[in-house]
Design an enzyme around this catalytic site. Structure first.
Site, PDB file in Angstrom:
ATOM      1  N   SER A   1     -53.916  -3.426  23.051  1.00  0.00           N
ATOM      2  CA  SER A   1     -54.562  -4.606  23.613  1.00  0.00           C
ATOM      3  C   SER A   1     -55.921  -4.776  22.942  1.00  0.00           C
ATOM      4  O   SER A   1     -56.509  -3.794  22.448  1.00  0.00           O
ATOM      5  CB  SER A   1     -54.762  -4.427  25.125  1.00  0.00           C
ATOM      6  OG  SER A   1     -55.695  -5.345  25.653  1.00  0.00           O
TER       7      SER A   1
ATOM      8  N   TYR B   1     -57.735   0.550  32.318  1.00  0.00           N
ATOM      9  CA  TYR B   1     -56.809  -0.128  31.401  1.00  0.00           C
ATOM     10  C   TYR B   1     -57.339  -0.062  29.976  1.00  0.00           C
ATOM     11  O   TYR B   1     -56.610   0.292  29.039  1.00  0.00           O
ATOM     12  CB  TYR B   1     -56.636  -1.581  31.842  1.00  0.00           C
ATOM     13  CG  TYR B   1     -55.658  -2.374  31.001  1.00  0.00           C
ATOM     14  CD1 TYR B   1     -54.294  -2.300  31.235  1.00  0.00           C
ATOM     15  CD2 TYR B   1     -56.106  -3.220  29.984  1.00  0.00           C
ATOM     16  CE1 TYR B   1     -53.386  -3.034  30.480  1.00  0.00           C
ATOM     17  CE2 TYR B   1     -55.213  -3.953  29.220  1.00  0.00           C
ATOM     18  CZ  TYR B   1     -53.858  -3.863  29.467  1.00  0.00           C
ATOM     19  OH  TYR B   1     -52.966  -4.594  28.716  1.00  0.00           O
TER      20      TYR B   1
END
Length: 253
Positions: A143, A156
């Protein structure tokens, strides 16, 4: 054009029944691969199998929960029984809990770490003998949060940064075994994972303002990058993190 298809290849995709995972499964099957998708829900697996059959594509599935400790061994055993070989592993399964750092519980920390990072580490190691035998490849789903702060939550971001570094380490360590390892770093892609985020008009406005291409990405656009990195045509590409982000990560003021 044999380097530009996946004819005869066996592809395993975690989190393969929704969003980016579903798009990857369909596109890679269209490129000639036999695809196995993993997901928690038997209903989602059944839906994918039906959709694939309607399109004449070779996609099978099995329900596994990546949050389950030691699930990698069970998955690898299933792949061995079903195919006996593996050419491509797409570590796509992931989840998030959006909170300020001080608000996370220990259980939430453990859950995010297990699904996003530990399961990837363990599954990659578990299928290593199969990939060594086929001189195959791994594509990890990272990501842009691995590279910069995007308000997605510190845990995350930690998992995706670690996953990106794992990609680099394995690319070097396993290169002599003929295994390539790369990762993809998407920005905001229209998937079920971010539906609640996109429902916030101000949040969406801010996302688009920071995206040079002025739009969200589509799952198929990420899948195209995954497909390319899995092709024989990408045989000299390893250890890379490819941004699929509409220009977000290089945007300045």
């Amino acid at each position: 054009m044999k380097n530009w298809n996946l004819e005869g290849k066996k592809v395993l995709i975690t989190g393969g029944t929704k969003g980016i995972g579903e798009a990857c499964a369909l596109l890679m099957a269209e490129a000639g691969a036999d695809v196995m998708v993993l997901a928690r829900s038997e209903a989602d697996i059944s839906r994918m199998s039906t959709k694939a059959a309607e399109k004449g594509l070779s996609i099978v599935g099995r329900a596994f929960d990546m949050a389950e400790p030691k699930v990698a061994a069970k998955i690898t055993e299933h792949v061995q029984r079903t195919w006996g070989s593996l050419d491509v592993l797409v570590n796509n399964a992931g989840m998030n809990i959006r909170k300020p750092t001080m608000a996370y519980s220990d259980d939430e920390y453990d859950h995010i770490m297990q699904v996003n990072l530990r399961s990837v580490f363990e599954l990659s190691r578990a299928v290593y003998p199969l990939l060594k035998a086929s001189r195959g490849c791994i594509v990890n789903m990272s990501s842009v949060s691995a590279l910069t702060h995007i308000s997605s939550g510190s845990i995350y971001g930690m998992t995706k940064a670690a996953l990106t570094q794992l990609t680099r380490n394995l690319a070097v360590e396993w290169a002599m075994d003929g295994i390539r390892v790369n990762c993809i770093a998407p920005w905001y892609i229209e998937t079920p994972l971010i539906e609640t985020v996109l429902a916030d008009a101000e949040k969406l406005k801010g996302i688009l303002a920071r995206t040079p291409m002025q739009r969200l990405g589509q799952p198929e656009e990420v899948a195209a990058a995954v497909l390319f990195l899995s092709l024989p045509a990408a045989s000299y590409i390893s250890g890379q993190c490819l941004g699929v982000d509409g220009g977000f990560i290089v945007n300045g003021f």
